[in-house]
Design a protein around this motif. Structure first.
Motif, PDB file in Angstrom:
ATOM      1  N   GLU A   1     -43.287 -27.453  39.307  1.00  0.00           N
ATOM      2  CA  GLU A   1     -43.560 -28.444  38.230  1.00  0.00           C
ATOM      3  C   GLU A   1     -42.516 -29.495  37.975  1.00  0.00           C
ATOM      4  N   THR A   2     -41.258 -29.257  38.086  1.00  0.00           N
ATOM      5  CA  THR A   2     -40.151 -29.863  37.797  1.00  0.00           C
ATOM      6  C   THR A   2     -39.152 -29.782  39.213  1.00  0.00           C
ATOM      7  N   SER A   3     -38.415 -30.548  39.529  1.00  0.00           N
ATOM      8  CA  SER A   3     -37.635 -30.584  40.611  1.00  0.00           C
ATOM      9  C   SER A   3     -36.090 -30.513  39.930  1.00  0.00           C
ATOM     10  N   LEU A   4     -35.188 -29.582  40.572  1.00  0.00           N
ATOM     11  CA  LEU A   4     -33.800 -29.635  40.195  1.00  0.00           C
ATOM     12  C   LEU A   4     -33.193 -30.409  41.411  1.00  0.00           C
ATOM     13  N   LEU A   5     -32.331 -31.050  40.947  1.00  0.00           N
ATOM     14  CA  LEU A   5     -31.546 -31.963  41.883  1.00  0.00           C
ATOM     15  C   LEU A   5     -30.050 -32.011  41.644  1.00  0.00           C
ATOM     16  N   ASP A   6     -29.225 -32.097  42.676  1.00  0.00           N
ATOM     17  CA  ASP A   6     -27.863 -32.188  42.697  1.00  0.00           C
ATOM     18  C   ASP A   6     -27.543 -33.508  42.996  1.00  0.00           C
TER      19      ASP A   6
ATOM     20  N   VAL B   1     -22.286 -37.576  63.209  1.00  0.00           N
ATOM     21  CA  VAL B   1     -20.958 -38.153  62.534  1.00  0.00           C
ATOM     22  C   VAL B   1     -21.717 -39.368  61.583  1.00  0.00           C
ATOM     23  N   LEU B   2     -22.307 -40.081  62.003  1.00  0.00           N
ATOM     24  CA  LEU B   2     -22.968 -41.419  61.195  1.00  0.00           C
ATOM     25  C   LEU B   2     -24.000 -40.809  60.077  1.00  0.00           C
ATOM     26  N   GLU B   3     -24.730 -39.892  60.051  1.00  0.00           N
ATOM     27  CA  GLU B   3     -25.501 -39.192  59.180  1.00  0.00           C
ATOM     28  C   GLU B   3     -24.552 -38.586  58.264  1.00  0.00           C
ATOM     29  N   TYR B   4     -23.429 -37.826  58.636  1.00  0.00           N
ATOM     30  CA  TYR B   4     -22.626 -37.274  57.954  1.00  0.00           C
ATOM     31  C   TYR B   4     -21.837 -38.424  56.844  1.00  0.00           C
ATOM     32  N   LEU B   5     -21.392 -39.439  57.459  1.00  0.00           N
ATOM     33  CA  LEU B   5     -20.903 -40.583  56.650  1.00  0.00           C
ATOM     34  C   LEU B   5     -21.906 -41.344  55.613  1.00  0.00           C
ATOM     35  N   THR B   6     -23.128 -41.287  56.138  1.00  0.00           N
ATOM     36  CA  THR B   6     -24.042 -41.798  55.325  1.00  0.00           C
ATOM     37  C   THR B   6     -24.646 -41.149  53.979  1.00  0.00           C
ATOM     38  N   THR B   7     -24.083 -39.909  54.157  1.00  0.00           N
ATOM     39  CA  THR B   7     -24.423 -38.846  52.990  1.00  0.00           C
ATOM     40  C   THR B   7     -23.174 -38.820  51.866  1.00  0.00           C
ATOM     41  N   ALA B   8     -23.875 -38.946  50.657  1.00  0.00           N
ATOM     42  CA  ALA B   8     -22.821 -39.062  49.563  1.00  0.00           C
ATOM     43  C   ALA B   8     -21.826 -37.703  49.754  1.00  0.00           C
ATOM     44  N   PRO B   9     -20.436 -38.076  49.579  1.00  0.00           N
ATOM     45  CA  PRO B   9     -19.624 -37.156  49.848  1.00  0.00           C
ATOM     46  C   PRO B   9     -19.623 -35.664  48.813  1.00  0.00           C
TER      47      PRO B   9
ATOM     48  N   LEU C   1     -22.300 -34.308  48.421  1.00  0.00           N
ATOM     49  CA  LEU C   1     -23.556 -33.523  49.095  1.00  0.00           C
ATOM     50  C   LEU C   1     -23.403 -33.094  50.325  1.00  0.00           C
ATOM     51  N   ARG C   2     -22.115 -33.326  51.056  1.00  0.00           N
ATOM     52  CA  ARG C   2     -21.827 -32.977  52.392  1.00  0.00           C
ATOM     53  C   ARG C   2     -21.620 -31.349  52.499  1.00  0.00           C
ATOM     54  N   LYS C   3     -21.079 -30.870  51.579  1.00  0.00           N
ATOM     55  CA  LYS C   3     -20.612 -29.425  51.988  1.00  0.00           C
ATOM     56  C   LYS C   3     -22.018 -28.715  51.886  1.00  0.00           C
ATOM     57  N   GLN C   4     -22.939 -29.039  51.278  1.00  0.00           N
ATOM     58  CA  GLN C   4     -24.335 -28.297  51.116  1.00  0.00           C
ATOM     59  C   GLN C   4     -25.234 -28.671  52.307  1.00  0.00           C
ATOM     60  N   LEU C   5     -25.034 -29.974  52.863  1.00  0.00           N
ATOM     61  CA  LEU C   5     -25.948 -30.343  53.859  1.00  0.00           C
ATOM     62  C   LEU C   5     -25.279 -30.247  55.379  1.00  0.00           C
ATOM     63  N   TYR C   6     -23.878 -29.930  55.347  1.00  0.00           N
ATOM     64  CA  TYR C   6     -23.432 -29.945  56.670  1.00  0.00           C
ATOM     65  C   TYR C   6     -22.437 -28.842  56.669  1.00  0.00           C
TER      66      TYR C   6
ATOM     67  N   TYR D   1     -13.384 -33.062  62.698  1.00  0.00           N
ATOM     68  CA  TYR D   1     -12.712 -34.259  61.978  1.00  0.00           C
ATOM     69  C   TYR D   1     -13.438 -35.213  61.291  1.00  0.00           C
ATOM     70  N   ALA D   2     -14.727 -35.105  61.017  1.00  0.00           N
ATOM     71  CA  ALA D   2     -15.539 -36.000  60.310  1.00  0.00           C
ATOM     72  C   ALA D   2     -15.046 -36.160  58.837  1.00  0.00           C
ATOM     73  N   GLY D   3     -14.668 -35.071  58.341  1.00  0.00           N
ATOM     74  CA  GLY D   3     -14.035 -35.293  56.914  1.00  0.00           C
ATOM     75  C   GLY D   3     -12.818 -36.025  56.641  1.00  0.00           C
ATOM     76  N   LEU D   4     -12.145 -36.359  57.919  1.00  0.00           N
ATOM     77  CA  LEU D   4     -10.826 -37.107  57.736  1.00  0.00           C
ATOM     78  C   LEU D   4     -11.279 -38.688  57.790  1.00  0.00           C
ATOM     79  N   LEU D   5     -12.316 -39.041  57.842  1.00  0.00           N
ATOM     80  CA  LEU D   5     -13.029 -40.336  57.790  1.00  0.00           C
ATOM     81  C   LEU D   5     -12.981 -40.855  56.639  1.00  0.00           C
ATOM     82  N   PRO D   6     -12.527 -42.112  56.250  1.00  0.00           N
ATOM     83  CA  PRO D   6     -12.820 -42.772  54.905  1.00  0.00           C
ATOM     84  C   PRO D   6     -14.036 -42.818  54.575  1.00  0.00           C
ATOM     85  N   PRO D   7     -14.452 -42.737  53.304  1.00  0.00           N
ATOM     86  CA  PRO D   7     -15.663 -42.564  52.695  1.00  0.00           C
ATOM     87  C   PRO D   7     -16.101 -44.046  52.883  1.00  0.00           C
TER      88      PRO D   7
END
Length: 281
Positions: free
Chosen positions: A120-125, A62-70, A72-77, A85-91
């Motif tokens: 050679e290059t990296s693509l970032l979201d 839950v805390l790693e979810y919170l400390t991830t930028a909103p 990026l969360r759908k891709q990482l979690y 219920y983590a999505g109900l927590l305030p950012p």
């Protein structure tokens, strides 16, 4: 303020009857840690049987979810029951979680970014609507910090080391196997207890040690078992573990103070002591 690490028992929130309530309780802890710029949270075993490892994993998730930028969360979690219920927590709204519109503001800001591909290059979201292409090979699926410089119509992006980020970048959460072993890395160890020295009498000692220490930790017990009892149950020598035991709520008006409440009160006091020390008062 030196680097600050908080210790909480692995059993924290395990007595809460519902997942929604437990998530909310953990979320409050995350909010307090971020508010007072904690660097890390360590979850220590508070019984010899180590029966709360699964619960500790839930807290960390839950805390790693919170400390991830909103953004990026759908891709990482992916969807999973433990984060229902983590999505109900305030950012947290920490500085490295800015909205996309921040890139239009003159000056410098930082933002978390997910490495989508690497070569050679990296693509970032970076939560800007379209991916950024950065020179250099970065580990795919890693989260990095991008420094954004805006000067008029010119915008420059550069991946920077997390150590060189000039703003608060959140806290890390780790599960440790031993309280006494984990404590060895800190040069000033503060215990919290209603049996401790009243904080007003300990201010001078706290101020001097916060001034000289590089790595400070604050250790909390649980509402039903204070830190003295936990250490006794673990078979450890209390006096050898900590430099000071402080009661940050002397003359409390309630029978017991919840762990998350004690966390908020204590970090507020330490923040004030550190600011007074820097001001020379």
């Amino acid at each position: 303020m030196p680097r600050l690490t908080v210790f909480l028992p692995q059993s924290f929130a395990s007595d809460v009857p519902g997942l929604r309530e437990a998530t909310s309780k953990v979320g409050f802890v995350g909010r307090v840690l971020a508010t007072f710029r904690a660097d890390a949270l360590l979850l220590y075993p508070d019984s010899r049987e180590k029966t709360h490892l699964r619960n500790a994993g839930f807290i960390r998730e839950v805390l790693e979810y919170l400390t991830t930028a909103p953004y990026l969360r759908k891709q990482l979690y992916p969807l999973k029951p433990s984060l229902r219920y983590a999505g109900l927590l305030p950012p947290l709204n920490i500085p490295t979680h800015p909205e996309a519109e921040a890139v239009k503001t003159e000056g410098t800001h930082y933002r978390q970014a997910l490495v989508l591909s690497s070569g050679e290059t990296s693509l970032l979201d970076a939560g800007l609507g379209k991916p950024l292409r950065i020179r250099g090979r970065l580990p795919k699926n890693s989260v990095v910090v991008v420094k954004v410089k805006v000067a008029g119509k010119h915008v420059k992006y550069r991946v920077v080391s997390k150590r060189s980020v000039e703003v608060y970048n959140g806290f890390k959460t780790r599960i440790v196997n031993s309280l006494d072993e984990a404590l060895k890395q800190f040069d000033y160890r503060i215990a919290t207890s209603r049996l401790g020295e009243p904080v007003d009498q300990a201010l001078d000692k706290l101020s001097q040690n916060l001034k000289s220490a590089k790595d400070v930790c604050v250790v909390f017990g649980s509402a039903d078992r204070g830190l003295h009892k936990i250490v006794e149950d673990l078979g450890l020598d209390y006096n050898s573990l900590f430099e000071i035991t402080v009661n940050t709520v002397p003359e409390q008006g309630v029978k017991t103070i919840r762990t998350e409440e004690a966390l908020a009160y204590t970090l507020a006091v330490l923040n004030l002591v550190a600011r007074m020390q820097r001001a020379g008062t």
